[in-house]
Design a protein around this motif. Structure first.
Motif, PDB file in Angstrom:
ATOM      1  N   LEU A  25       0.953  -1.305   0.070  1.00 42.59           N
ATOM      2  CA  LEU A  25      -0.057   0.002   0.042  1.00 42.59           C
ATOM      3  C   LEU A  25       0.955   1.047  -0.046  1.00 42.59           C
ATOM      4  O   LEU A  25       0.617   2.176  -0.816  1.00 42.59           O
ATOM      5  N   ALA A  77       2.292   1.679  -3.396  1.00 42.50           N
ATOM      6  CA  ALA A  77       1.112   2.255  -4.363  1.00 42.50           C
ATOM      7  C   ALA A  77       0.786   3.754  -4.107  1.00 42.50           C
ATOM      8  O   ALA A  77       0.419   4.637  -4.952  1.00 42.50           O
ATOM      9  N   VAL A  78       0.699   3.893  -2.779  1.00 45.86           N
ATOM     10  CA  VAL A  78       0.397   5.647  -2.770  1.00 45.86           C
ATOM     11  C   VAL A  78       1.690   6.248  -2.891  1.00 45.86           C
ATOM     12  O   VAL A  78       1.340   7.676  -3.562  1.00 45.86           O
ATOM     13  N   GLY A 137       1.426   6.606  -6.779  1.00 46.70           N
ATOM     14  CA  GLY A 137       0.164   7.281  -7.166  1.00 46.70           C
ATOM     15  C   GLY A 137       0.599   8.773  -7.192  1.00 46.70           C
ATOM     16  O   GLY A 137      -0.081   9.910  -7.792  1.00 46.70           O
TER      17      GLY A 137
END
Lengths: 93, 116
Positions: free
Chosen positions: A6, A9-10, A13
């Motif tokens: 996570l 991914a953050v 992003g």
């Protein structure tokens, strides 16, 4: 509570959205007509909403989702105000 | 620790970042203001809504998750409205189509063109 997947991914992003916001600034600076610049600013506003939500997910602090909502409201009102100004030449008539 | 919730959040973040990228490519590459607005008002709204949905999945159905859902509804209501207002003001300003297209009533003929 936060897994490495996570977090990655953050971070990815956030990088993509920040790069895309920077590219939208090109249209704001260069855009041949004034509505082009307004469209660029609207896009930047939507991207900043996405940045705030990504930051909320990354840090686990839900307060920043409300920051995103307020930013969306401010972006909408400013878009309406500029469109009204372009059409009527005045905001409050 | 990789739960299904984490996997769904990661997938939604990836989809959202992809659509934001698509919207900005359209904003940079398309020829006139109406086409650019078409690209940004749909693709960018979908990207931001997907990232807000990732926030809902991450925070659960109370507190910040509910605020994320309210944000999705708000974006879907306001982004088309704002795009419509900008395109209407562009038409009133007399911004022409790329490639010599015309409005059905020929309205852009009797308005001064600021790009000339």
């Amino acid at each position: 509570m936060s897994s490495p997947l996570l977090d990655a991914a953050v971070t990815g992003g956030l990088l993509v959205v920040a790069f895309v916001t920077l590219l939208s600034g090109y249209r704001v600076v260069v855009g041949p007509t004034t509505p082009d610049r307004v469209v660029g600013l609207d896009t930047i506003g939507t991207n900043v909403v996405a940045v705030a939500v990504l930051y909320a997910v990354g840090t686990g602090r839900g307060l920043f989702v409300e920051v995103a909502l307020v930013l969306a409201i401010i972006g909408f009102i400013s878009t309406i105000a500029v469109a009204q100004y372009l059409t009527e030449g005045d905001i409050i008539t | 620790m990789t739960t299904p919730r984490t996997l769904l959040t990661v997938a939604l973040i990836a989809v959202g970042a992809f659509f934001l990228l698509v919207g900005t490519v359209g904003l940079l590459r398309l020829p006139d203001v109406y086409n650019r607005m078409h690209a940004t008002s749909k693709a960018t709204t979908l990207g931001a809504s997907s990232i807000l949905l990732a926030g809902f999945v991450h925070f659960g159905p109370q507190g910040a998750g509910l605020v994320s859902l309210v944000g999705i509804v708000f974006l879907f209501l306001t982004a088309p409205t704002g795009a419509h207002l900008i395109s209407r003001s562009a038409q009133r300003m007399g911004v022409d189509f790329a490639g010599g297209g015309r409005w059905p009533g020929g309205e852009s003929d009797d308005v001064d063109d600021p790009t000339d």
